[in-house]
Design an enzyme around this catalytic site. Structure first.
Site, PDB file in Angstrom:
ATOM      1  N   SER A 116       0.948  -1.061   0.020  1.00  0.00           N
ATOM      2  CA  SER A 116       0.097  -0.073   0.040  1.00  0.00           C
ATOM      3  C   SER A 116       0.849   1.204  -0.088  1.00  0.00           C
ATOM      4  O   SER A 116       1.962   1.194   0.643  1.00  0.00           O
ATOM      5  CB  SER A 116      -1.029  -0.001   1.271  1.00  0.00           C
ATOM      6  OG  SER A 116      -1.892  -0.920   1.123  1.00  0.00           O
ATOM      7  N   GLU A 154      -0.527  18.717  -6.346  1.00  0.00           N
ATOM      8  CA  GLU A 154      -2.043  18.662  -7.030  1.00  0.00           C
ATOM      9  C   GLU A 154      -3.023  17.561  -6.495  1.00  0.00           C
ATOM     10  O   GLU A 154      -3.921  17.489  -7.045  1.00  0.00           O
ATOM     11  CB  GLU A 154      -1.817  18.703  -8.290  1.00  0.00           C
ATOM     12  CG  GLU A 154      -0.861  19.728  -8.977  1.00  0.00           C
ATOM     13  CD  GLU A 154       0.654  19.425  -8.959  1.00  0.00           C
ATOM     14  OE1 GLU A 154       1.042  18.302  -8.345  1.00  0.00           O
ATOM     15  OE2 GLU A 154       1.718  20.167  -9.248  1.00  0.00           O
ATOM     16  N   SER A 155      -2.623  16.964  -5.352  1.00  0.00           N
ATOM     17  CA  SER A 155      -3.343  15.987  -4.599  1.00  0.00           C
ATOM     18  C   SER A 155      -2.854  14.775  -4.438  1.00  0.00           C
ATOM     19  O   SER A 155      -1.755  14.840  -3.421  1.00  0.00           O
ATOM     20  CB  SER A 155      -4.760  15.903  -5.290  1.00  0.00           C
ATOM     21  OG  SER A 155      -5.776  16.819  -5.276  1.00  0.00           O
ATOM     22  N   HIS A 161      -3.284  -0.025  -3.593  1.00  0.00           N
ATOM     23  CA  HIS A 161      -3.165  -1.268  -2.747  1.00  0.00           C
ATOM     24  C   HIS A 161      -3.043  -2.201  -3.631  1.00  0.00           C
ATOM     25  O   HIS A 161      -4.249  -2.825  -4.545  1.00  0.00           O
ATOM     26  CB  HIS A 161      -4.573  -1.131  -1.971  1.00  0.00           C
ATOM     27  CG  HIS A 161      -4.890   0.043  -1.310  1.00  0.00           C
ATOM     28  ND1 HIS A 161      -4.157   0.485  -0.081  1.00  0.00           N
ATOM     29  CD2 HIS A 161      -5.698   1.075  -1.547  1.00  0.00           C
ATOM     30  CE1 HIS A 161      -4.314   1.554   0.463  1.00  0.00           C
ATOM     31  NE2 HIS A 161      -5.354   1.978  -0.455  1.00  0.00           N
ATOM     32  N   CYS A 187      -5.911  17.943  -8.445  1.00  0.00           N
ATOM     33  CA  CYS A 187      -6.663  19.193  -8.532  1.00  0.00           C
ATOM     34  C   CYS A 187      -6.059  20.415  -9.726  1.00  0.00           C
ATOM     35  O   CYS A 187      -4.854  20.458  -9.991  1.00  0.00           O
ATOM     36  CB  CYS A 187      -6.466  19.983  -7.036  1.00  0.00           C
ATOM     37  SG  CYS A 187      -7.265  18.871  -5.851  1.00  0.00           S
TER      38      CYS A 187
END
Lengths: 128, 128
Positions: free
Chosen positions: A55, A62-63, A68, A83
């Site tokens: 994970s 930008e985010s 996983h 974003c």
């Protein structure tokens, strides 16, 4: 900053199990995917599970990108969320799917930060 | 481990701007939300942006929680993704929305790791 964002939910099946289980490989792949899309990497955190699976997240200006992996099922759930309109999350999602040798790729792009969520139909791509 | 997962996309509007901009508060809120839901915390990475905004992730054994906050818009994009059927992501999502004083809460729950993605309609809750 504007709240507008694009969030790609990628369901990757029939991936290369060894790559899915190689944390260093996956971490490098995700950082490279972010850079390929022109994103600025801020934080990187990955975790290897026993007996298998990885994970991890790359936080970008930008985010984020997350994964996983389930090597025993050849499956990875991947998110690429960006974003603004400067970065195209599809570039990173495509780079990741290629890097994991995913033969079945189902993508849904969800608009974020734009009021009521309207989710378009998924696109499914089979790669031989 | 089974690939089955539940992924809640939460669009939180009309939140408390000061809380959205307080990285330590948000980080603690997210760790607590994970624990409230019964998840096991593995990695925590948060980043404070200038002039405002917080991005962060809590990686749990059962997947992840993420946030990107826009204090200037009173908005946060939150994801709570849990694998397996032991943990209810709605508990964490509700805890987070309460903790940010979100007055408008739009949630979409996306099934992950279960084959073709079918996205149900969003639920919108107005809280006074």
């Amino acid at each position: 900053m504007d709240t507008m964002g694009r969030h790609i939910i990628a369901e990757l099946w029939d991936c290369n199990p060894e790559k899915l289980n190689d944390m260093e490989y996956v971490e490098r792949l995700f950082v490279d995917a972010a850079l390929q899309a022109g994103a600025e990497v801020r934080e990187v955190a990955f975790h290897k599970f026993a007996p298998h699976g990885v994970s991890g997240v790359v936080i970008i200006s930008e985010s984020h990108l997350t994964i996983h992996s389930f090597p025993e099922h050849g499956y990875a759930s991947v998110d690429v969320f960006t974003c603004g309109d400067r970065i195209d999350p599809a570039i990173a999602a495509h780079y990741i799917a290629d890097g994991l040798d995913a033969k079945i790729r189902e993508n849904v792009e969800i608009p974020r930060g734009m009021g009521p969520v309207e989710v378009p139909a998924a696109t499914v791509q089979h790669v031989n």
